[in-house]
Design an enzyme around this catalytic site. Structure first.
Site, PDB file in Angstrom:
ATOM      1  N   ARG A 174       0.850  -1.184   0.000  1.00  0.00           N
ATOM      2  CA  ARG A 174       0.000   0.000   0.000  1.00  0.00           C
ATOM      3  C   ARG A 174       0.888   1.236   0.000  1.00  0.00           C
ATOM      4  O   ARG A 174       2.019   1.221   0.487  1.00  0.00           O
ATOM      5  CB  ARG A 174      -0.908   0.000   1.226  1.00  0.00           C
ATOM      6  CG  ARG A 174      -1.802  -1.235   1.346  1.00  0.00           C
ATOM      7  CD  ARG A 174      -2.564  -1.252   2.657  1.00  0.00           C
ATOM      8  NE  ARG A 174      -3.439  -2.415   2.796  1.00  0.00           N
ATOM      9  CZ  ARG A 174      -3.074  -3.569   3.345  1.00  0.00           C
ATOM     10  NH1 ARG A 174      -1.829  -3.714   3.829  1.00  0.00           N
ATOM     11  NH2 ARG A 174      -3.927  -4.582   3.426  1.00  0.00           N
ATOM     12  N   LYS A 182      -1.752  -3.082   8.076  1.00  0.00           N
ATOM     13  CA  LYS A 182      -2.905  -2.809   8.920  1.00  0.00           C
ATOM     14  C   LYS A 182      -2.814  -3.600  10.218  1.00  0.00           C
ATOM     15  O   LYS A 182      -2.388  -4.746  10.224  1.00  0.00           O
ATOM     16  CB  LYS A 182      -4.190  -3.175   8.172  1.00  0.00           C
ATOM     17  CG  LYS A 182      -4.493  -2.272   6.985  1.00  0.00           C
ATOM     18  CD  LYS A 182      -5.810  -2.638   6.345  1.00  0.00           C
ATOM     19  CE  LYS A 182      -6.160  -1.691   5.196  1.00  0.00           C
ATOM     20  NZ  LYS A 182      -7.453  -2.034   4.564  1.00  0.00           N
ATOM     21  N   HIS A 231      -3.184   2.247  -5.519  1.00  0.00           N
ATOM     22  CA  HIS A 231      -3.878   1.006  -5.196  1.00  0.00           C
ATOM     23  C   HIS A 231      -4.138   0.194  -6.463  1.00  0.00           C
ATOM     24  O   HIS A 231      -4.241  -1.036  -6.411  1.00  0.00           O
ATOM     25  CB  HIS A 231      -5.197   1.298  -4.466  1.00  0.00           C
ATOM     26  CG  HIS A 231      -5.465   0.354  -3.337  1.00  0.00           C
ATOM     27  ND1 HIS A 231      -4.653   0.275  -2.220  1.00  0.00           N
ATOM     28  CD2 HIS A 231      -6.427  -0.573  -3.154  1.00  0.00           C
ATOM     29  CE1 HIS A 231      -5.119  -0.643  -1.401  1.00  0.00           C
ATOM     30  NE2 HIS A 231      -6.188  -1.185  -1.946  1.00  0.00           N
ATOM     31  N   ARG A 239      -1.185  -1.910  -6.958  1.00  0.00           N
ATOM     32  CA  ARG A 239      -1.278  -3.040  -6.030  1.00  0.00           C
ATOM     33  C   ARG A 239      -2.197  -4.120  -6.611  1.00  0.00           C
ATOM     34  O   ARG A 239      -1.852  -5.313  -6.612  1.00  0.00           O
ATOM     35  CB  ARG A 239      -1.805  -2.537  -4.689  1.00  0.00           C
ATOM     36  CG  ARG A 239      -2.127  -3.606  -3.639  1.00  0.00           C
ATOM     37  CD  ARG A 239      -2.526  -2.899  -2.353  1.00  0.00           C
ATOM     38  NE  ARG A 239      -3.164  -3.782  -1.385  1.00  0.00           N
ATOM     39  CZ  ARG A 239      -2.512  -4.519  -0.501  1.00  0.00           C
ATOM     40  NH1 ARG A 239      -1.186  -4.535  -0.504  1.00  0.00           N
ATOM     41  NH2 ARG A 239      -3.161  -5.269   0.371  1.00  0.00           N
ATOM     42  N   HIS A 297      -2.939  -9.573   3.335  1.00  0.00           N
ATOM     43  CA  HIS A 297      -4.354  -9.780   3.645  1.00  0.00           C
ATOM     44  C   HIS A 297      -4.495 -10.704   4.847  1.00  0.00           C
ATOM     45  O   HIS A 297      -3.886 -11.770   4.882  1.00  0.00           O
ATOM     46  CB  HIS A 297      -5.085 -10.405   2.453  1.00  0.00           C
ATOM     47  CG  HIS A 297      -5.273  -9.464   1.300  1.00  0.00           C
ATOM     48  ND1 HIS A 297      -5.467  -9.892   0.008  1.00  0.00           N
ATOM     49  CD2 HIS A 297      -5.300  -8.100   1.259  1.00  0.00           C
ATOM     50  CE1 HIS A 297      -5.613  -8.842  -0.782  1.00  0.00           C
ATOM     51  NE2 HIS A 297      -5.516  -7.744  -0.053  1.00  0.00           N
ATOM     52  N   TYR A 322      -9.348 -11.528  -6.425  1.00  0.00           N
ATOM     53  CA  TYR A 322      -8.555 -11.407  -7.650  1.00  0.00           C
ATOM     54  C   TYR A 322      -8.757 -12.587  -8.589  1.00  0.00           C
ATOM     55  O   TYR A 322      -8.473 -12.482  -9.776  1.00  0.00           O
ATOM     56  CB  TYR A 322      -7.065 -11.270  -7.306  1.00  0.00           C
ATOM     57  CG  TYR A 322      -6.756 -10.006  -6.539  1.00  0.00           C
ATOM     58  CD1 TYR A 322      -6.552  -8.804  -7.202  1.00  0.00           C
ATOM     59  CD2 TYR A 322      -6.687 -10.008  -5.148  1.00  0.00           C
ATOM     60  CE1 TYR A 322      -6.286  -7.638  -6.506  1.00  0.00           C
ATOM     61  CE2 TYR A 322      -6.421  -8.847  -4.449  1.00  0.00           C
ATOM     62  CZ  TYR A 322      -6.223  -7.665  -5.136  1.00  0.00           C
ATOM     63  OH  TYR A 322      -5.976  -6.517  -4.443  1.00  0.00           O
TER      64      TYR A 322
END
Length: 325
Positions: A176, A200, A271, A274, A297, A306
């Protein structure tokens, strides 16, 4: 580079806390405003949520709590009425789902903290968001973007060298933009071609990059960064023109400008690179678990989004190549 003794916060030194403090927002009773600030500090300090996430919670919950004398008025009817009003005002499914999740998190905290007797958010339903991915540049368009960036940095301008590295690392690693701008020199292992990234929830992971990104990184460290560094500069990998840590907004501008120069490439920003990295790896045969680790993730289901893109690509190839399509 020497390893750090342990995980670090994704917020950098000098960043101000955003959980509490300041006057109560207009429309909030003082007691309710104080309880909201306590909740936001809980998110930031105890649960390690980012400043961006805490700010989003503040905005969503302020609209929910406006007009309440105290939290005892926050029942299921009030929650449903709030969501209905948001829907009537034009909020989309994703926005409604996010705001409902914020409300459920808040009411669960308030129940645990003894501020309310029951948790009305536990019974609050919300529409599931349509989980779709934006259009991404294809492999040829991405290669054109990176080739142009390499040509633009050939003269050794330090900003051009940095911009080339921004593009190469975003695409090579799928990080990110905030993670990229948060990197320090100690996070780089150029010999092994790896980066240590804090994502995150302060989750730390290692990502790898290839030879082109390594070449851009070496050139930046040898010729670009020394030209921009100042005595007061942080140990950031990427620097702005004045020697401070590169602002993510500047990185976004770099990506938008680079994509705009390629005819037909979608203007998707960092993004989008990404998403392009994930999509192109899956199309190239990468294992889904590997892509999950690379992107950071927490759930495999997020990465599986995806696969829809690659299946659509397979359909196109099948229709073009199979005699019985």
């Amino acid at each position: 580079m020497d390893p750090r003794p342990g995980p670090r916060s994704s917020r950098r030194a000098g960043d101000a806390a955003v959980g509490g403090g300041g006057d109560a927002p207009a429309g909030l009773a003082p007691a309710v405003a104080e309880q909201l600030d306590r909740f936001l500090r809980h998110l930031e300090l105890e649960r390690g949520r980012s400043r961006h996430t805490v700010r989003a919670y503040r905005g969503d919950l302020t609209t929910l709590l406006t007009g309440l004398a105290d939290l005892t008025e926050l029942d299921l009817r009030a929650l449903r009425g709030w969501l209905t009003a948001q829907h009537t005002a034009g909020a989309g499914r994703s926005t409604l789902a996010r705001r409902a999740a914020a409300a459920r998190t808040f009411t669960a905290w308030a129940r645990r903290d003894g501020l309310i007797e029951t948790d009305p958010g536990a019974r609050l339903a919300s529409p599931r968001p349509h989980r779709t991915l934006p259009a991404v540049p294809d492999a040829e368009q991405t290669a054109e973007v990176l080739t142009a960036a390499e040509s633009g940095s050939a003269q050794g301008d330090p900003v051009a060298l940095r911009d080339r590295l921004v593009l190469e690392l975003l695409y090579a690693t799928g990080v990110r933009v905030g993670e990229l701008c948060g990197l320090d020199l100690a996070d780089v292992d150029l010999d092994r071609r790896t980066l240590r990234v804090v994502g995150k929830g302060d989750r730390e992971r290692t990502v790898v990059f290839g030879v082109p990104a390594a070449a851009a990184l070496r050139r930046w460290l040898d010729d670009g960064r020394p030209a921009l560094v100042r005595p007061t500069s942080p140990r950031a990998l990427l620097l702005g023109a004045r020697g401070g840590r590169l602002d993510p907004r500047v990185a976004r501008t770099v990506v938008h400008r680079a994509l705009a120069a390629v005819p037909g490439a979608p203007d998707v920003g960092p993004h989008g690179l990404r998403h392009a990295a994930a999509t192109h790896m899956l199309e190239g045969g990468a294992d889904l678990r590997y892509v999950q680790e690379l992107l950071g993730h927490a759930k495999l289901a997020t990465t599986q989004l995806y696969t829809h893109v690659t299946v659509e690509r397979l359909k196109v190839v099948h229709e073009q190549a199979h005699p019985r399509a």
